[in-house]
Design a protein around this motif. Structure first.
Motif, mmCIF file in Angstrom:
data_model
loop_
_atom_site.group_PDB
_atom_site.id
_atom_site.type_symbol
_atom_site.label_atom_id
_atom_site.label_comp_id
_atom_site.label_asym_id
_atom_site.label_seq_id
_atom_site.Cartn_x
_atom_site.Cartn_y
_atom_site.Cartn_z
ATOM 1 N N SER A 198 -66.997 -109.105 25.295
ATOM 2 C CA SER A 198 -66.523 -110.106 24.885
ATOM 3 C C SER A 198 -66.492 -111.114 25.936
ATOM 4 O O SER A 198 -66.366 -110.632 27.093
ATOM 5 C CB SER A 198 -65.097 -109.917 24.300
ATOM 6 N N PRO A 199 -67.284 -112.288 25.810
ATOM 7 C CA PRO A 199 -67.566 -112.928 24.755
ATOM 8 C C PRO A 199 -68.891 -112.717 24.395
ATOM 9 O O PRO A 199 -69.510 -113.343 23.562
ATOM 10 C CB PRO A 199 -67.411 -114.606 24.975
ATOM 11 N N ARG A 231 -67.801 -120.862 22.347
ATOM 12 C CA ARG A 231 -66.307 -121.358 21.786
ATOM 13 C C ARG A 231 -65.695 -120.576 20.930
ATOM 14 O O ARG A 231 -66.565 -119.868 20.271
ATOM 15 C CB ARG A 231 -66.409 -122.868 21.395
ATOM 16 N N ASP A 232 -64.376 -120.765 20.385
ATOM 17 C CA ASP A 232 -64.032 -119.907 19.267
ATOM 18 C C ASP A 232 -64.802 -120.185 17.877
ATOM 19 O O ASP A 232 -64.712 -119.503 16.948
ATOM 20 C CB ASP A 232 -62.359 -120.518 18.990
ATOM 21 N N GLU A 280 -61.739 -111.387 20.075
ATOM 22 C CA GLU A 280 -61.423 -112.817 19.426
ATOM 23 C C GLU A 280 -62.812 -113.156 18.682
ATOM 24 O O GLU A 280 -62.693 -113.886 17.547
ATOM 25 C CB GLU A 280 -61.187 -113.619 20.505
ATOM 26 N N SER A 281 -63.837 -112.792 19.095
ATOM 27 C CA SER A 281 -65.054 -113.576 18.637
ATOM 28 C C SER A 281 -65.273 -112.698 17.223
ATOM 29 O O SER A 281 -65.600 -113.373 16.088
ATOM 30 C CB SER A 281 -66.417 -113.047 19.282
ATOM 31 N N ASP A 289 -70.403 -115.691 22.185
ATOM 32 C CA ASP A 289 -69.413 -116.570 21.574
ATOM 33 C C ASP A 289 -69.117 -117.662 22.914
ATOM 34 O O ASP A 289 -67.917 -117.432 23.498
ATOM 35 C CB ASP A 289 -68.424 -115.978 21.075
ATOM 36 N N PRO A 335 -56.101 -119.130 19.884
ATOM 37 C CA PRO A 335 -57.031 -118.051 20.518
ATOM 38 C C PRO A 335 -56.918 -117.833 21.985
ATOM 39 O O PRO A 335 -57.179 -116.539 22.386
ATOM 40 C CB PRO A 335 -58.518 -118.510 20.051
ATOM 41 N N LYS A 336 -56.837 -118.690 22.703
ATOM 42 C CA LYS A 336 -56.639 -118.273 24.249
ATOM 43 C C LYS A 336 -55.465 -117.776 24.775
ATOM 44 O O LYS A 336 -55.259 -117.432 25.840
ATOM 45 C CB LYS A 336 -57.043 -119.556 25.062
ATOM 46 N N GLN A 367 -62.791 -114.280 14.759
ATOM 47 C CA GLN A 367 -63.304 -115.719 14.365
ATOM 48 C C GLN A 367 -64.240 -115.420 13.274
ATOM 49 O O GLN A 367 -64.322 -116.193 12.161
ATOM 50 C CB GLN A 367 -63.744 -116.259 15.512
ATOM 51 N N ARG A 374 -75.496 -112.009 21.098
ATOM 52 C CA ARG A 374 -74.653 -113.220 20.644
ATOM 53 C C ARG A 374 -73.900 -113.540 21.861
ATOM 54 O O ARG A 374 -73.127 -112.550 22.603
ATOM 55 C CB ARG A 374 -73.938 -112.698 19.625
ATOM 56 N N PHE A 410 -72.455 -117.671 11.626
ATOM 57 C CA PHE A 410 -71.547 -117.559 12.536
ATOM 58 C C PHE A 410 -70.753 -116.140 12.413
ATOM 59 O O PHE A 410 -70.081 -115.596 13.005
ATOM 60 C CB PHE A 410 -70.338 -118.810 12.509
#
Lengths: 383, 138
Positions: free
Chosen positions: A278-279, A339-340, B79-80, A337, B62-63, B83, A335, A115
């Motif tokens: 992002s994401p 979810r967090d 944010e990715s 993402d 985060p959101k 994390q 990749r 991750f």
């Protein structure tokens, strides 16, 4: 009896459980060879793993941590990866005592936490080298944050006494006095890391040591010495990473010098760049290495008698299993993402042996041309 | 073009357009009212770095839109990647992510009751006199 629940609650307050897991599917698009346990059909059980961590805050600046990893794969080496006490006398200084992952290269100590990086597999030519993942000892980290620059210096020493599986072989590894120093400099969006590591290594691979003993017993000392796996190993590493909201660039150069028969002198590097939407993020990487094994000797006379011929033949058999080589891989991947704490990844890699002896693939057949496409999908989770 | 794409993605995630013009202020409960930090120091503080001041960073979930702005304007990472960074720090026993509180209001409450606490807020939130503004984005 009445106070028990309160005490329990307090203990639980100071206990933290966390973990990570990855499911990796891989496939070699070539029926003539295998690579790291992958073959010409989809396999989920080479790199998939689960890790669990427990942290316990003993007192204000003292904590204990254990991390256990359950692996799949041919070189299955499940067990306790980390088990240490952390003492942080100040915010800038942190000492860890116990079993830890060796912070040799930039990604060495968290290569299992998929991750935490974008690739499905870390660049082959840098991260598949003959390294010792854990040590038992002391690690110290000092950090200084200036106005524009941050600096961290790490030093560690300890020993390794453990059995490892390496490409299907069982190896007893004993490293005395392993130590290293790592400096990391942060400036704007750049992170520069330079490190040096060394140890006195004694690796036992049973059949090899038995044969070496026989050679020594009948006086072929040079031949016996040339198969030795006792000696010094030194690692050097330099990396430069850049990352902002839109782009990232990473490059690392590594150099390994050993006196061991089984471990070649290696030079490796990778260069990787990518874009963030992002994401999502996408990247392309090139990674390359050269591996040089120590030379064999021709000491045993051939044709004198049957027993000597057998020894000479045995020696030739063993040294023919290894040979200097150079390999390269080109990857593209992405990749997402989702979810967090959950990400999906895909990677396509062209693996290629450039010249010299076999360098990447195992179980090849006669018609294999030394290059193959390798496809991977992964799910990465932290909790 | 990329910035437009990025804000589009943010809009989709958050559900309404990100107020990209909103500035961020970094507020602390400190006895020393003279502390001023630059962007790099604030970034390091919220990424677990040991500043010479005794400060405890606290964060939003985060959101949260203020967090998205803080990531964009101060940290400079998606944010990715943030994390990913915390996963690396946690599982190598280096650092732990700042404590997260639910809302901007809760950030203010937390800071007021915890000496040394530092948090980020959108400009325009009224800051009590006893707190210090350490940094604000241009």
């Amino acid at each position: 009896m009445i106070i028990m629940p309160t005490v329990q609650a307090e203990v639980l307050d100071d206990l933290e459980f966390s973990g990570f897991a990855r499911i990796v599917a891989g496939y070699i698009d070539d029926e003539h060879a295998e690579f790291n346990g992958y073959e010409n059909k989809v396999s989920l059980n080479q790199q998939s793993l689960i890790g669990l961590q427990v942290d316990y805050q003993i007192i204000d600046n003292l904590s204990a941590t254990a991390q256990v990893i359950g692996r799949t794969g041919d070189d299955n080496d499940s067990g306790i990866e980390w088990l240490y006490l952390t003492y942080a006398p100040t915010k800038a200084l942190r000492l860890k005592l116990g079993r830890q992952r060796t912070p040799v290269f930039s990604y060495s100590d968290f290569s299992d936490v998929g991750f935490a990086y974008n690739w499905v597999s870390l660049p082959q030519q840098v991260y598949q080298q003959f390294l010792f993942p854990n040590f038992d000892g002391l690690h110290a980290n000092y950090e200084h944050i200036g106005e524009n620059v941050s600096l961290s210096v790490e030093a560690y020493f300890g020993e390794i006494d453990r059995k490892y599986m390496f490409q299907g072989d069982s190896l007893n590894v004993n490293v005395d006095n392993i130590h290293g120093i790592v400096s990391t400099l942060g400036y704007e969006s750049w992170t520069l890391r330079a490190s040096y590591h060394r140890g006195d290594v004694d690796v036992t691979q049973q059949e090899l040591s038995d044969f070496s003993d026989i050679l020594r017993g009948v006086g072929f000392t040079q031949s016996a010495d040339s198969l030795t796996n006792v000696g010094e190993a030194e690692f050097y590493q330099l990396s430069a990473f850049y990352e902002d909201l839109d782009y990232f660039f990473r490059s690392e150069v590594t150099r390994l010098r050993t006196e061991l028969f089984l471990a070649p002198d290696s030079n490796g590097y990778f260069v990787s760049g990518g874009l963030n939407f992002s994401p999502f993020s996408i990247y392309a990487s090139v990674s390359r290495d050269t591996n040089k094994y120590s030379a064999s000797v021709s000491e045993i006379p051939i044709g004198a008698n049957a027993q000597l011929d057998q020894l000479a033949f045995g020696y030739q058999e063993i040294v023919s299993l290894i040979g200097s080589n150079s390999t390269v891989s080109y990857s593209i991947g992405g990749r997402w993402d989702y979810r967090d704490n959950l990400a999906f990844k895909a990677q396509a890699t062209l693996l290629k042996e450039r010249d010299g002896y076999h360098g990447l693939f195992t179980y090849r057949d006669q018609t294999f041309d030394g290059k193959a496409m390798f496809y991977q999908l992964a799910l990465e989770w932290v909790f | 073009m990329k910035t437009l794409f990025f804000s589009l993605i943010i809009s989709i995630v958050i559900g309404f357009p990100a107020a990209a013009n909103t500035s961020i202020v970094v507020v602390a409960n400190t006895e020393n009212k003279d502390i001023q930090l630059n962007r790099q120091q604030v970034r390091n503080l919220f990424m677990g770095g040991a500043l010479s001041y005794d400060l405890e960073a606290i964060s939003l979930p985060p959101k949260n839109q203020t967090r998205v702005l803080f990531n964009t304007k101060v940290v400079g990472l998606t944010e990715s990647r943030i994390q990913s960074y915390w996963a690396q720090m946690r599982f190598t026993g280096r650092k732990k992510a700042p404590k997260e509180v639910a809302s901007e209001k809760a950030v203010l409450e937390y800071i007021k009751s915890h000496p040394g606490a530092v948090g980020y807020l959108p400009v325009g939130v009224s800051i009590p006199d006893e707190l210090t503004v350490l940094y604000s984005t241009p």
